[in-house]
Each structure stands twice: as C-alpha cells, then as structure tokens.
Motif scaffolding. Sequence first.
Motif, short mmCIF file in Angstrom:
data_model
loop_
_atom_site.label_atom_id
_atom_site.label_comp_id
_atom_site.label_asym_id
_atom_site.label_seq_id
_atom_site.Cartn_x
_atom_site.Cartn_y
_atom_site.Cartn_z
N CYS A 172 -1.99 -2.37 -9.47
CA CYS A 172 -3.37 -1.88 -9.50
C CYS A 172 -4.32 -2.74 -8.68
N ALA A 173 -3.90 -3.93 -8.30
CA ALA A 173 -4.79 -4.80 -7.55
C ALA A 173 -4.83 -4.42 -6.08
N SER A 174 -3.70 -4.04 -5.52
CA SER A 174 -3.62 -3.70 -4.09
C SER A 174 -2.37 -2.87 -3.85
N ASN A 175 -2.40 -2.10 -2.77
CA ASN A 175 -1.20 -1.34 -2.39
C ASN A 175 -0.69 -1.78 -1.03
N VAL A 176 -1.16 -2.92 -0.56
CA VAL A 176 -0.80 -3.42 0.77
C VAL A 176 0.39 -4.38 0.65
N LEU A 177 1.49 -4.05 1.35
CA LEU A 177 2.67 -4.91 1.40
C LEU A 177 2.72 -5.58 2.77
N TYR A 178 2.69 -6.89 2.78
CA TYR A 178 2.76 -7.63 4.04
C TYR A 178 4.21 -7.75 4.47
N HIS A 179 4.79 -6.60 4.71
CA HIS A 179 6.20 -6.50 5.04
C HIS A 179 6.41 -5.18 5.77
N PHE A 180 7.58 -5.02 6.39
CA PHE A 180 7.87 -3.78 7.10
C PHE A 180 8.71 -2.82 6.25
N ALA A 181 9.07 -3.25 5.05
CA ALA A 181 9.87 -2.40 4.15
C ALA A 181 9.56 -2.78 2.72
N CYS A 182 9.93 -1.92 1.80
CA CYS A 182 9.75 -2.21 0.38
C CYS A 182 10.83 -3.19 -0.06
N ASP A 183 10.41 -4.36 -0.46
CA ASP A 183 11.34 -5.40 -0.90
C ASP A 183 10.76 -6.05 -2.15
N PHE A 184 11.58 -6.77 -2.88
CA PHE A 184 11.16 -7.33 -4.16
C PHE A 184 10.01 -8.34 -4.04
N PRO A 185 10.11 -9.38 -3.19
CA PRO A 185 9.03 -10.37 -3.14
C PRO A 185 7.65 -9.79 -2.85
N PRO A 186 7.48 -8.93 -1.81
CA PRO A 186 6.13 -8.39 -1.58
C PRO A 186 5.63 -7.49 -2.70
N LEU A 187 6.53 -6.74 -3.34
CA LEU A 187 6.12 -5.88 -4.45
C LEU A 187 5.68 -6.72 -5.65
N LEU A 188 6.42 -7.76 -5.96
CA LEU A 188 6.04 -8.62 -7.08
C LEU A 188 4.72 -9.32 -6.81
N SER A 189 4.46 -9.63 -5.54
CA SER A 189 3.24 -10.38 -5.21
C SER A 189 1.97 -9.56 -5.40
N ILE A 190 2.04 -8.23 -5.38
CA ILE A 190 0.84 -7.40 -5.53
C ILE A 190 0.73 -6.78 -6.91
N SER A 191 1.65 -7.11 -7.80
CA SER A 191 1.58 -6.54 -9.15
C SER A 191 0.44 -7.20 -9.93
N CYS A 192 -0.24 -6.40 -10.74
CA CYS A 192 -1.34 -6.93 -11.55
C CYS A 192 -0.89 -7.27 -12.96
N THR A 193 0.42 -7.21 -13.19
CA THR A 193 0.97 -7.62 -14.48
C THR A 193 1.84 -8.86 -14.30
N ASP A 194 2.18 -9.48 -15.38
CA ASP A 194 2.99 -10.71 -15.34
C ASP A 194 4.40 -10.38 -14.82
N THR A 195 4.82 -11.09 -13.79
CA THR A 195 6.12 -10.82 -13.17
C THR A 195 7.17 -11.87 -13.52
N THR A 196 6.88 -12.70 -14.51
CA THR A 196 7.81 -13.78 -14.86
C THR A 196 9.19 -13.24 -15.23
N ILE A 197 9.20 -12.22 -16.09
CA ILE A 197 10.48 -11.64 -16.52
C ILE A 197 11.20 -11.04 -15.32
N ASN A 198 10.45 -10.36 -14.45
CA ASN A 198 11.07 -9.77 -13.26
C ASN A 198 11.70 -10.82 -12.37
N GLU A 199 11.02 -11.94 -12.20
CA GLU A 199 11.55 -13.00 -11.35
C GLU A 199 12.81 -13.60 -11.97
N ILE A 200 12.81 -13.72 -13.29
CA ILE A 200 14.00 -14.25 -13.98
C ILE A 200 15.17 -13.27 -13.84
#
Length: 321
Positions: A172-200
């Motif tokens: 919800c914070a942004s829909n901009v991915l600083y990448h050329f494809a959908c990948d885990f790190p850029p998607l996790l970086s723009i999430s407005c929720t806690d991504t700790t569990i996802n990273e684990i």
Amino acid sequence: MEFSEGNNQSLVNEFVLIGFSKRPDLCVFLCLLFLSIYLTSLLGNSGIIFIVLSNIQFHTPMYFFISNLSFIDLVYSSDIVPKMLAGLIFDQRSISYVGCAIQLFVFCALGSTECILFAVMAYDRYVAICNPLNYNLIMEKRTCLGLVSGTYTVGILHSIIETCFTFHLSFCASNVLYHFACDFPPLLSISCTDTTINEIVLFIFSSSVTVPSIALILMSYVSISIAIQRITAKEGRQKAFSTCASHITAVTLLYTTVLYVYLSPKSSSSRDNVNMATVFYTVVLPMLNPMIYSLRNKDIKTALKALSQGKCYHILLRWGG
C-alpha cells in the motif's frame, strides 16, 4: 498508479518496473542487446532439445539432463525477457498484480529447479566416473525420470510456498519496483506490512534448496577429482575432466551470481549491481549454457553443424510423416 480500497488501506492493482529507466539514452542499445541475447538463447536451447530428441545417440542420462536444462533456460528467459523488452521498446513498465505473481512463480520455480538439476547432473557425472561399470544399472531410465520429476516437483512446491507468502503481504505504500522483473527482495521492500516472517521463510526454503544442492555438487566433484587422479592414462584423465568441465563452468556462473544477489546488503547503492547480476543469471546465462555444453562436446558440435547444414531434413520428414 491504480489502487483499490479495502480494510481502510489502499492496495495496489499493478506494479511499475523501472529497472532500466534511469538511462533512457541507452534504451535502444539495451533493447538490441537483450533481443539478440534472447534470440540466441531461444535458438541455442531449442537446438539442443531438438538434437537430443531426434538423435538416438543422445538418448543417454547425461544428454537427458542437458536437454531438461535447456528446456528450463528456454522458459526461464521467456518469463523475464519479453516483459523487459516491452518496457524498453514501448515504455510499458507496468505489470498487473496477477501478472507479477505469475512471473514470480515461474521465476522461482524454474530457478529452484535449475539449482537442483545441477546437483543431479553432478551426481550423474560422479556415477559415470567413479562407478562406470554399474553406471547403466544405477542411472537407468526410470531413475533418470524420477530424478528429473523430483527436481521439478521440489522447485514448484518451493515456488508455491514463497509466492503465496509474498503475495499475502499488503502493498500500500508504493507500487514501484526498482527492478526489471518481479522478484522477492524488491517486493518485500515496498510492502507496508511486517516482512520478518517472509524473510525467515525465504531464507529457510531457499537454503533448503541451495545448501543441499551445493553440498552434493561439492561432494561429487571431490570424489571425481580423487578418481581422476587415480587414472594413469593421460588421455583418460583428460576425457574424464572434459566431461565435467562444462558442468563446473555452468554451476560456478550460476551460484556465484545467485549468491551475490541474495546475500548483498539491502541498500540503494548496491541496487544497480544486484540488478546487473540478476540480468546475468536470468538473461545471459540461459544463452551461455548451450554454448558451454556444446563448445566442449564434440558430439553436440557435430550434430549442430549437421543441423545448420540441413542434414537433419530426413528427421523432419520422419516426424512429419
């Protein structure tokens, strides 16, 4: 930027990929470069698949695994490059929420499958060199089919878990991915929720794929190296090493870039380097693999030469009639 309202917060309906938008002056060059790489990848991988399927001399475990690697690379690059080219040529940088999920799923599934397949190929070379008398008995057709089916199954299950966990997040914070494809790190970086569990979860499941694969590859090639040193004939040692050199090269190129991408610090300064490394293993490496396996393989080079000279015409007639 499109949003939909729900649960008192805005959720994105699409993402914007801006991996190469910082240098518009290079768009034409990058477009021609990636298009030529992609076409070469399609031609090389399709050629190897065709050769292995159409020539009975290549109906062996080693070439069966190589043809599956070519199939993975063919679909892998097709999942990434067309959207990348659309962004460079037509400036179509947006990708739908569902489209991003599909791209990420295929990207993760085939990437995981390729990592495991390299371990299977290393085991195949171990059996061929360290236990040649029982090679045909150990690497029988049913075993090979089971190993390949297992790699695809693990890769797909891994991708399902990772993709579901990722898209369970709110963006919800942004829909901009600083990448050329959908990948885990850029998607996790723009999430407005806690991504700790996802990273684990990402670390645990990625490690469960890569660590055993790397361990099996290392153990296989340590045993192979010991076996090669015991070969007294110089030609025998060279032949044994030659059958492994291509695989070692491909494995090294893949794992060094993948580990760099996922172990790099999360900072804007390292973002461009990570993007370039990702380009290498998603775009360039699928083109290089057919070259790596054909340049050091006389049989494949002979078959490719015959194919380029039209000597496989009778095979096409046989298939068609």
